[in-house]
Design a protein around this motif. Sequence first.
Motif, short mmCIF file in Angstrom:
data_model
loop_
_atom_site.label_atom_id
_atom_site.label_comp_id
_atom_site.label_asym_id
_atom_site.label_seq_id
_atom_site.Cartn_x
_atom_site.Cartn_y
_atom_site.Cartn_z
N SER A 30 0.82 -1.22 0.00
CA SER A 30 0.00 0.00 0.00
C SER A 30 0.85 1.27 0.00
O SER A 30 0.35 2.35 -0.31
N SER A 31 2.13 1.16 0.31
CA SER A 31 2.99 2.34 0.35
C SER A 31 3.65 2.65 -0.99
O SER A 31 4.28 3.69 -1.15
N TYR A 32 3.50 1.76 -1.96
CA TYR A 32 4.21 1.90 -3.22
C TYR A 32 3.44 2.72 -4.26
O TYR A 32 2.21 2.70 -4.30
N VAL A 33 4.20 3.39 -5.09
CA VAL A 33 3.70 3.83 -6.39
C VAL A 33 3.88 2.64 -7.34
O VAL A 33 4.96 2.05 -7.38
N VAL A 34 2.83 2.29 -8.06
CA VAL A 34 2.93 1.23 -9.06
C VAL A 34 2.65 1.85 -10.42
O VAL A 34 1.58 2.44 -10.63
N GLY A 35 3.61 1.74 -11.30
CA GLY A 35 3.48 2.32 -12.63
C GLY A 35 3.34 1.26 -13.70
O GLY A 35 3.80 0.12 -13.53
N TRP A 36 2.69 1.65 -14.78
CA TRP A 36 2.60 0.80 -15.97
C TRP A 36 3.39 1.48 -17.09
O TRP A 36 3.23 2.69 -17.33
N PHE A 37 4.19 0.69 -17.77
CA PHE A 37 4.96 1.15 -18.92
C PHE A 37 4.75 0.16 -20.06
O PHE A 37 4.34 -0.97 -19.84
N ARG A 38 5.07 0.60 -21.26
CA ARG A 38 5.03 -0.32 -22.39
C ARG A 38 6.21 -0.02 -23.31
O ARG A 38 6.72 1.10 -23.35
N GLN A 39 6.63 -1.05 -24.03
CA GLN A 39 7.74 -0.90 -24.94
C GLN A 39 7.48 -1.71 -26.20
O GLN A 39 7.35 -2.93 -26.15
N ALA A 40 7.39 -0.98 -27.30
CA ALA A 40 7.24 -1.61 -28.61
C ALA A 40 8.62 -1.84 -29.21
O ALA A 40 9.60 -1.20 -28.80
N PRO A 41 8.74 -2.76 -30.16
CA PRO A 41 10.05 -3.03 -30.77
C PRO A 41 10.69 -1.77 -31.32
O PRO A 41 10.04 -0.96 -31.98
N GLU A 42 11.95 -1.59 -30.98
CA GLU A 42 12.78 -0.48 -31.45
C GLU A 42 12.27 0.89 -30.98
O GLU A 42 12.62 1.91 -31.57
N LYS A 43 11.48 0.89 -29.93
CA LYS A 43 11.01 2.16 -29.36
C LYS A 43 11.40 2.23 -27.90
O LYS A 43 11.66 1.21 -27.25
N GLU A 44 11.42 3.45 -27.38
CA GLU A 44 11.73 3.64 -25.97
C GLU A 44 10.55 3.22 -25.10
O GLU A 44 9.41 3.19 -25.54
N ARG A 45 10.90 2.90 -23.85
CA ARG A 45 9.84 2.54 -22.90
C ARG A 45 8.96 3.76 -22.66
O ARG A 45 9.46 4.86 -22.38
N TYR A 103 6.99 10.50 -6.34
CA TYR A 103 7.14 11.56 -7.33
C TYR A 103 7.80 10.98 -8.57
O TYR A 103 8.31 9.86 -8.54
N ASP A 104 7.81 11.78 -9.66
CA ASP A 104 8.44 11.37 -10.93
C ASP A 104 7.97 9.98 -11.36
O ASP A 104 8.76 9.14 -11.77
N ALA A 105 6.67 9.77 -11.30
CA ALA A 105 6.14 8.45 -11.63
C ALA A 105 6.37 8.06 -13.08
O ALA A 105 6.37 6.88 -13.41
N ALA A 106 6.59 9.03 -13.95
CA ALA A 106 6.76 8.75 -15.36
C ALA A 106 8.18 8.38 -15.76
O ALA A 106 8.43 8.05 -16.92
N VAL A 107 9.10 8.43 -14.81
CA VAL A 107 10.52 8.19 -15.11
C VAL A 107 10.88 6.74 -14.79
O VAL A 107 10.92 6.36 -13.62
N PRO A 108 11.16 5.92 -15.79
CA PRO A 108 11.41 4.49 -15.55
C PRO A 108 12.59 4.24 -14.62
O PRO A 108 12.55 3.31 -13.81
N SER A 109 13.63 5.04 -14.73
CA SER A 109 14.85 4.78 -13.96
C SER A 109 14.65 4.92 -12.46
O SER A 109 15.47 4.45 -11.67
N GLY A 110 13.55 5.54 -12.04
CA GLY A 110 13.30 5.73 -10.62
C GLY A 110 12.68 4.53 -9.93
O GLY A 110 12.58 4.50 -8.70
#
Length: 124
Positions: A30-45, A103-110
């Motif tokens: 319950s304390s986590y931010v959970v993000g969804w990302f997607r990655q298509a071939p040859e594209k960035e996450r 914070y910075d939920a959109a940044v994968p490296s975090g």
Amino acid sequence: QVQLVESGGDLVQAGGSLRLSCAVSSRTFSSYVVGWFRQAPEKEREFVGASFRSGTITYGAGAVKGRFTISRDNAKNTVYLQMDDLKPEDTAVYYCAAKTAQYDAAVPSGYLYWGQGTQVTVSS
């Protein structure tokens, strides 16, 4: 050790729907931010959206707005991604990820923890 397991990916026709699940093995889910990302071939996450511990849901600025819905069930340690009116350009591997920083939920490296991904393929 926190583990994330995605499920629900499939092959679907354009206009169809899928619901992805992200099950998180953690007593402090319950304390986590959970993000969804997607990655298509040859594209960035790409950031799809995220669920904050406060209950706030945020979505990426891309084409998924209005078609994808994120929800969270703290009792089941699971976050869902409901995808409606799917388009061929939604074809990608979908990942969920978790972190404690609210914070910075959109940044994968975090993100500290990642699932293995689930394949979504939308045929035209």
